[in-house]
Design a protein around this motif. Structure first.
Motif, PDB file in Angstrom:
ATOM      1  N   LEU A   1      56.046 -12.314  -5.455  1.00 30.78           N
ATOM      2  CA  LEU A   1      56.541 -10.961  -5.158  1.00 30.78           C
ATOM      3  C   LEU A   1      56.229 -10.036  -6.333  1.00 30.78           C
ATOM      4  O   LEU A   1      56.053 -10.493  -7.469  1.00 30.78           O
ATOM      5  CB  LEU A   1      58.049 -10.998  -4.885  1.00 30.78           C
ATOM      6  N   GLN A   2      56.193  -8.722  -6.029  1.00 33.15           N
ATOM      7  CA  GLN A   2      55.712  -7.767  -7.039  1.00 33.15           C
ATOM      8  C   GLN A   2      56.814  -7.371  -8.041  1.00 33.15           C
ATOM      9  O   GLN A   2      57.340  -6.251  -7.982  1.00 33.15           O
ATOM     10  CB  GLN A   2      55.158  -6.533  -6.340  1.00 33.15           C
ATOM     11  N   GLY A   3      57.122  -8.276  -8.929  1.00 31.20           N
ATOM     12  CA  GLY A   3      58.179  -8.022  -9.905  1.00 31.20           C
ATOM     13  C   GLY A   3      57.777  -7.005 -10.954  1.00 31.20           C
ATOM     14  O   GLY A   3      58.437  -5.977 -11.144  1.00 31.20           O
ATOM     15  N   ILE A   4      56.663  -7.268 -11.631  1.00 32.82           N
ATOM     16  CA  ILE A   4      56.207  -6.391 -12.722  1.00 32.82           C
ATOM     17  C   ILE A   4      55.957  -4.977 -12.202  1.00 32.82           C
ATOM     18  O   ILE A   4      56.393  -3.992 -12.804  1.00 32.82           O
ATOM     19  CB  ILE A   4      54.897  -6.938 -13.334  1.00 32.82           C
ATOM     20  N   LYS A   5      55.278  -4.885 -11.059  1.00 32.84           N
ATOM     21  CA  LYS A   5      54.912  -3.579 -10.506  1.00 32.84           C
ATOM     22  C   LYS A   5      56.163  -2.743 -10.218  1.00 32.84           C
ATOM     23  O   LYS A   5      56.248  -1.571 -10.591  1.00 32.84           O
ATOM     24  CB  LYS A   5      54.116  -3.805  -9.211  1.00 32.84           C
ATOM     25  N   ASN A   6      57.151  -3.358  -9.598  1.00 34.94           N
ATOM     26  CA  ASN A   6      58.377  -2.635  -9.264  1.00 34.94           C
ATOM     27  C   ASN A   6      59.199  -2.302 -10.500  1.00 34.94           C
ATOM     28  O   ASN A   6      59.764  -1.213 -10.603  1.00 34.94           O
ATOM     29  CB  ASN A   6      59.219  -3.448  -8.279  1.00 34.94           C
ATOM     30  N   LEU A   7      59.246  -3.231 -11.441  1.00 32.62           N
ATOM     31  CA  LEU A   7      60.035  -2.973 -12.654  1.00 32.62           C
ATOM     32  C   LEU A   7      59.421  -1.817 -13.448  1.00 32.62           C
ATOM     33  O   LEU A   7      60.136  -0.939 -13.949  1.00 32.62           O
ATOM     34  CB  LEU A   7      60.092  -4.234 -13.527  1.00 32.62           C
TER      35      LEU A   7
END
Lengths: 184, 173
Positions: free
Chosen positions: B40-46
């Motif tokens: 899941l897009q953790g870095i992108k969302n953070l």
């Protein structure tokens, strides 16, 4: 040389402030005696070097950047935590305590880890004026198998690894104590 | 490609840089690492959230009740996630936990996934039209894997699922 610390990363927030105080008294008794009001006891700070991303030490009264200090002043922060704990009720849960003291969360975690792993922490003041980083470095390197330490200053040293270790053709019959015989 | 360890360290430092305490930053590092592990897009969302945080004010909820509604634009997913983890022993007794308005819900999901492991129960999450099953921090299943995860969730409902066999005794014979 390994320990499953990840298993204990989550803080047991249902435990009480009284239990945490007991852990600190038991595991950090020497740390609690340090007086952090004295300048020489918090003279240094640790930061991360831009190029190599390695920990570096600096004098907080002579150099800029102490606001970017790394969380490596465990002794100071544990003492701060202990003093805070003395001012709150004994039966608070850690969850309740952390909801208003989030700045102490990193040391609360460490205290619960050291309860399980007594050797997980350097039991010294890592920001004192008298800190000699090479002592910690030697300890760490010895775990990696370093021998014959050759200090070049109080901040770095040369080492030798595996000198005198058995060669592949000697592995069937070798002296298991070889490491101790090569130290001198 | 970055290793999970590099991701955790970078997230920890970035979280500290935007003003979270070191301890809270460690929690964010661990959670985003887990999201990336699940794909899941953790870095992108953070990253987007931290940029938004510089100009918007998000509400920090420290005490979770059965029904929670943000009075500001939205709840901060980090503080909400950490509160959820810390209060897991009390919130797991609620039948359903409801939230209104959470920013970057995928960040909150990462904490819920860890909460599932701590409580030893699966957690079912519904936000808007999306459904997610958090399975003891071992995996995350959802009905929107191929879509981008929304940056805002208006209605969120969380349920702990009691552990039960999905077969009867005769099925064991």
């Amino acid at each position: 040389m390994s320990a499953d610390e990840d298993k204990y990363f989550n803080i047991p927030t249902n435990r009480t402030t009284n239990e945490l105080k007991d852990i600190i008294r038991t595991r950090y008794s020497k740390i609690l005696k340090i007086n952090f009001d004295q300048k020489e006891n918090y003279q240094n700070f640790w930061f991360i070097s831009k190029n190599k991303e390695e920990p570096r030490l600096a004098d907080r009264f002579e150099e800029h950047g102490s606001e970017l200090e790394q969380p490596l002043a465990i002794a100071r922060d544990i003492k701060k935590l202990y003093e805070k704990l003395l001012s709150v009720k004994d039966n608070l849960t850690i969850a309740q305590f952390l909801s208003v003291n989030s700045e102490l969360r990193h040391v609360v975690r460490r205290a619960f880890i050291i309860e399980k792993f007594p050797y997980s922490e350097i039991q010294d003041n890592t920001i004192s004026k008298n800190i000699v980083p090479i002592d910690m470095l030697r300890l760490k390197l010895s775990f990696f198998g370093a021998l014959k330490f050759d200090p070049r200053s109080d901040k770095w040293l040369r080492i030798c690894m595996f000198q005198g270790a058995p060669l592949p053709n000697e592995l069937k019959n070798y002296d298991e104590q070889w490491v101790y015989k090569t130290i001198n | 490609m970055r290793s999970l360890s590099e991701i955790e360290t970078a997230v920890k430092r970035a979280s500290r840089a935007v003003g979270f305490s070191w301890g809270n930053s460690e929690e964010v590092g661990k959670s985003i690492r887990q999201l990336e592990l699940f794909g899941l897009q953790g870095i992108k969302n953070l990253n987007k959230y931290y940029k938004d945080k510089a100009s918007k004010k998000f509400e920090e909820l420290n005490l979770i009740c059965e029904t929670n509604e943000a009075s500001l634009d939205a709840y901060c997913p980090v503080v909400l996630g950490i509160s959820f983890l810390d209060q897991i022993k009390s919130v797991e007794n609620f039948n359903t936990i409801k939230f209104k308005k959470i920013a970057y819900p995928v960040i909150f999901l990462s904490f819920l996934s860890r909460a599932s492991e701590i409580s030893g129960k699966k957690i079912h999450v519904r936000f808007d039209q999306n459904e997610i099953l958090l399975n003891l921090n071992v995996n995350i299943s959802s009905n929107f894997l191929k879509q981008n995860i929304p940056e805002f969730a208006n209605d969120i409902e969380i349920k702990f699922i009691n552990n039960e066999d999905n077969f009867n005794e005769s099925g064991m014979e």
